[in-house]
Design an enzyme around this catalytic site. Structure first.
Site, PDB file in Angstrom:
ATOM      1  N   LYS A 170      -8.959  -0.695  -8.692  1.00 58.78           N
ATOM      2  CA  LYS A 170      -9.525  -1.390  -7.536  1.00 58.78           C
ATOM      3  C   LYS A 170     -10.664  -0.573  -6.929  1.00 58.78           C
ATOM      4  O   LYS A 170     -10.567   0.653  -6.810  1.00 58.78           O
ATOM      5  CB  LYS A 170      -8.438  -1.621  -6.487  1.00 58.78           C
ATOM      6  CG  LYS A 170      -8.881  -2.388  -5.253  1.00 58.78           C
ATOM      7  CD  LYS A 170      -7.694  -2.652  -4.344  1.00 58.78           C
ATOM      8  CE  LYS A 170      -8.097  -3.452  -3.107  1.00 58.78           C
ATOM      9  NZ  LYS A 170      -8.896  -2.655  -2.163  1.00 58.78           N
ATOM     10  N   SER A 209       0.820  -1.209   0.000  1.00 55.34           N
ATOM     11  CA  SER A 209       0.000   0.000   0.000  1.00 55.34           C
ATOM     12  C   SER A 209       0.856   1.262   0.000  1.00 55.34           C
ATOM     13  O   SER A 209       1.971   1.285   0.526  1.00 55.34           O
ATOM     14  CB  SER A 209      -0.893   0.005   1.238  1.00 55.34           C
ATOM     15  OG  SER A 209      -1.546   1.247   1.422  1.00 55.34           O
ATOM     16  N   THR A 219      -6.371   2.508  -6.468  1.00 52.40           N
ATOM     17  CA  THR A 219      -7.574   2.407  -5.637  1.00 52.40           C
ATOM     18  C   THR A 219      -8.464   3.604  -5.907  1.00 52.40           C
ATOM     19  O   THR A 219      -8.069   4.743  -5.683  1.00 52.40           O
ATOM     20  CB  THR A 219      -7.210   2.325  -4.149  1.00 52.40           C
ATOM     21  OG1 THR A 219      -6.556   1.082  -3.906  1.00 52.40           O
ATOM     22  CG2 THR A 219      -8.447   2.403  -3.274  1.00 52.40           C
ATOM     23  N   HIS A 246     -13.627  -2.581  -0.595  1.00 49.09           N
ATOM     24  CA  HIS A 246     -12.665  -2.172   0.432  1.00 49.09           C
ATOM     25  C   HIS A 246     -12.916  -2.919   1.738  1.00 49.09           C
ATOM     26  O   HIS A 246     -12.713  -2.391   2.834  1.00 49.09           O
ATOM     27  CB  HIS A 246     -12.752  -0.663   0.660  1.00 49.09           C
ATOM     28  CG  HIS A 246     -11.429   0.019   0.828  1.00 49.09           C
ATOM     29  ND1 HIS A 246     -10.824   0.732  -0.178  1.00 49.09           N
ATOM     30  CD2 HIS A 246     -10.586   0.102   1.886  1.00 49.09           C
ATOM     31  CE1 HIS A 246      -9.676   1.227   0.260  1.00 49.09           C
ATOM     32  NE2 HIS A 246      -9.513   0.859   1.503  1.00 49.09           N
TER      33      HIS A 246
END
Length: 371
Positions: free
Chosen positions: A242, A121, A171, A266
């Site tokens: 995502k 991340s 994301t 998520h």
């Protein structure tokens, strides 16, 4: 234990006996401090979407096949030309240091030992390059929380490319942080810095002493298909988008140049009241129609869940919380154990469903019945 700013981190390095993934959280809660555990385990608002993510797998049942002549099924597969031992990879999660002193470095080691892909991340405890360095050449992806400042985005992406990552995960469902009540109740603030934030500028906010809401304040609130193309052009790497929960967004992502669609809500941490990811998977996979790979996450806890997701149109699945719980209980060896246990469960289901490989799983017969 290791202590950082009064926060106790596990530093155990040992294999664990995994009975099942759902109970790992109960054991990890004994090790991870309350604020950290609440951040890892919690969803948004009253956790409704987080809960239905797992319940949704009961909406489909696997039809057993007993005369298909299958033995010793294989879970080996590939994604964008990357061979893996299983159709299960690590989803990107922030701040693994909340669970273990070696954080993402141990997660990467465990994923590599299991023969699968590590995703790190933007908000990792350790830096992109440090995580890549411990992977012994195993494939890794880098997940980008798009910043409002493109100089920062390009700095992160440049580092990711130089570190040898194989793909970028954009994301798109976190333009603001979900309303996470556990963090408010626990008055949770990140006790340790986030290396990628710290490396941008020693004078900027490095994550330490802040909550996720403050960190997301610097994230882009407007993401469009043009951003996908910009990332792909800059990195020359495949870009997964995502947070896809609708066929319409899947089509927009592909139109913007996405090399893959990542179906996820998520883990129920963003829009509470949204559907379970498994329930939207078939329609999205049908719309994608095999043009790009489909990765699925949110709620995977059993080998049967993996099977059902693959049979519903996913090419691979990703898991998060159970791996972090394993990390807290035994570091890199336990991370490997979590992946291998889930893969063992998948092989068992494949045998009983008469499927000898992942291609056959994707064609497996399922039925629907509401119990």
């Amino acid at each position: 234990m290791t202590e950082i700013n009064g926060y106790q981190q596990s530093d155990d390095e040992n294999h664990i006996e995994v009975v099942d993934l759902p109970t790992l959280g109960e054991e990890a809660q004994k090790v991870i401090p309350t604020g950290g555990f609440g951040y890892i385990s919690g969803g948004s608002e009253n956790d409704w979407t987080e809960k239905v993510n797992q319940q949704a797998f009961t909406h489909k049942q696997i039809v057993p096949r007993v005369l298909s002549g299958v033995d010793n099924p294989s879970t080996e597969t590939s994604l964008l030309g990357i061979d893996t031992s299983m159709p299960i990879l690590m989803t990107p999660l922030a701040a693994h240091g909340l669970a273990h002193s070696q954080g993402e470095k141990d997660t990467a080691k465990g994923a590599a030992a299991a023969g699968t892909i590590m995703s790190s991340s933007t908000y990792s405890t350790f830096s992109i390059q440090d995580i890549a360095a411990v992977g012994n050449g195993a494939p890794q992806f880098f997940q980008l929380y798009l910043s409002k400042n493109w100089d920062i985005n390009e700095a992160w992406l440049s580092t990711a490319v130089k570190s040898g990552v194989k793909a970028i995960i954009l994301t798109a469902d976190a333009t603001v942080g979900g309303y996470r009540e556990a963090d408010i109740i626990n008055n949770f603030k990140f006790p340790m810095p986030m290396a990628n934030l710290e490396n941008i500028s020693k004078n900027s906010q490095n994550g330490q002493g802040t909550g996720i809401k403050e960190i997301f304040a610097s994230a882009a609130q407007k993401i469009t298909p043009d951003d996908i193309k910009r990332i792909a052009d800059f990195t020359k790497l495949p870009v997964f988008v995502k947070g896809i929960q609708s066929p319409e967004d899947a089509m927009l992502a592909i139109g913007g140049g996405a090399a893959g669609v990542w179906i996820s809500n998520h883990g129920g941490r963003q829009l509470n009241g949204g559907p379970a990811s498994f329930d939207v998977l078939p329609a999205i996979a049908k719309a994608v129609g095999g043009r790009v790979p489909v990765i699925f996450d949110s709620g995977i806890r059993r080998g049967s869940d993996v099977f059902k997701a693959l049979a519903s149109g996913a090419d691979m699945v990703a898991i998060g919380r159970p791996v972090i719980y394993g990390l807290a209980l035994g570091g890199a060896p336990a991370v490997e154990d979590v992946f291998n246990h889930l893969n063992m469960e998948l092989k068992t289901v494949m045998q009983l469903a008469g499927t000898k490989n992942i291609a056959e799983v994707k064609e497996a017969l399922m039925t629907s019945f509401n119990y």
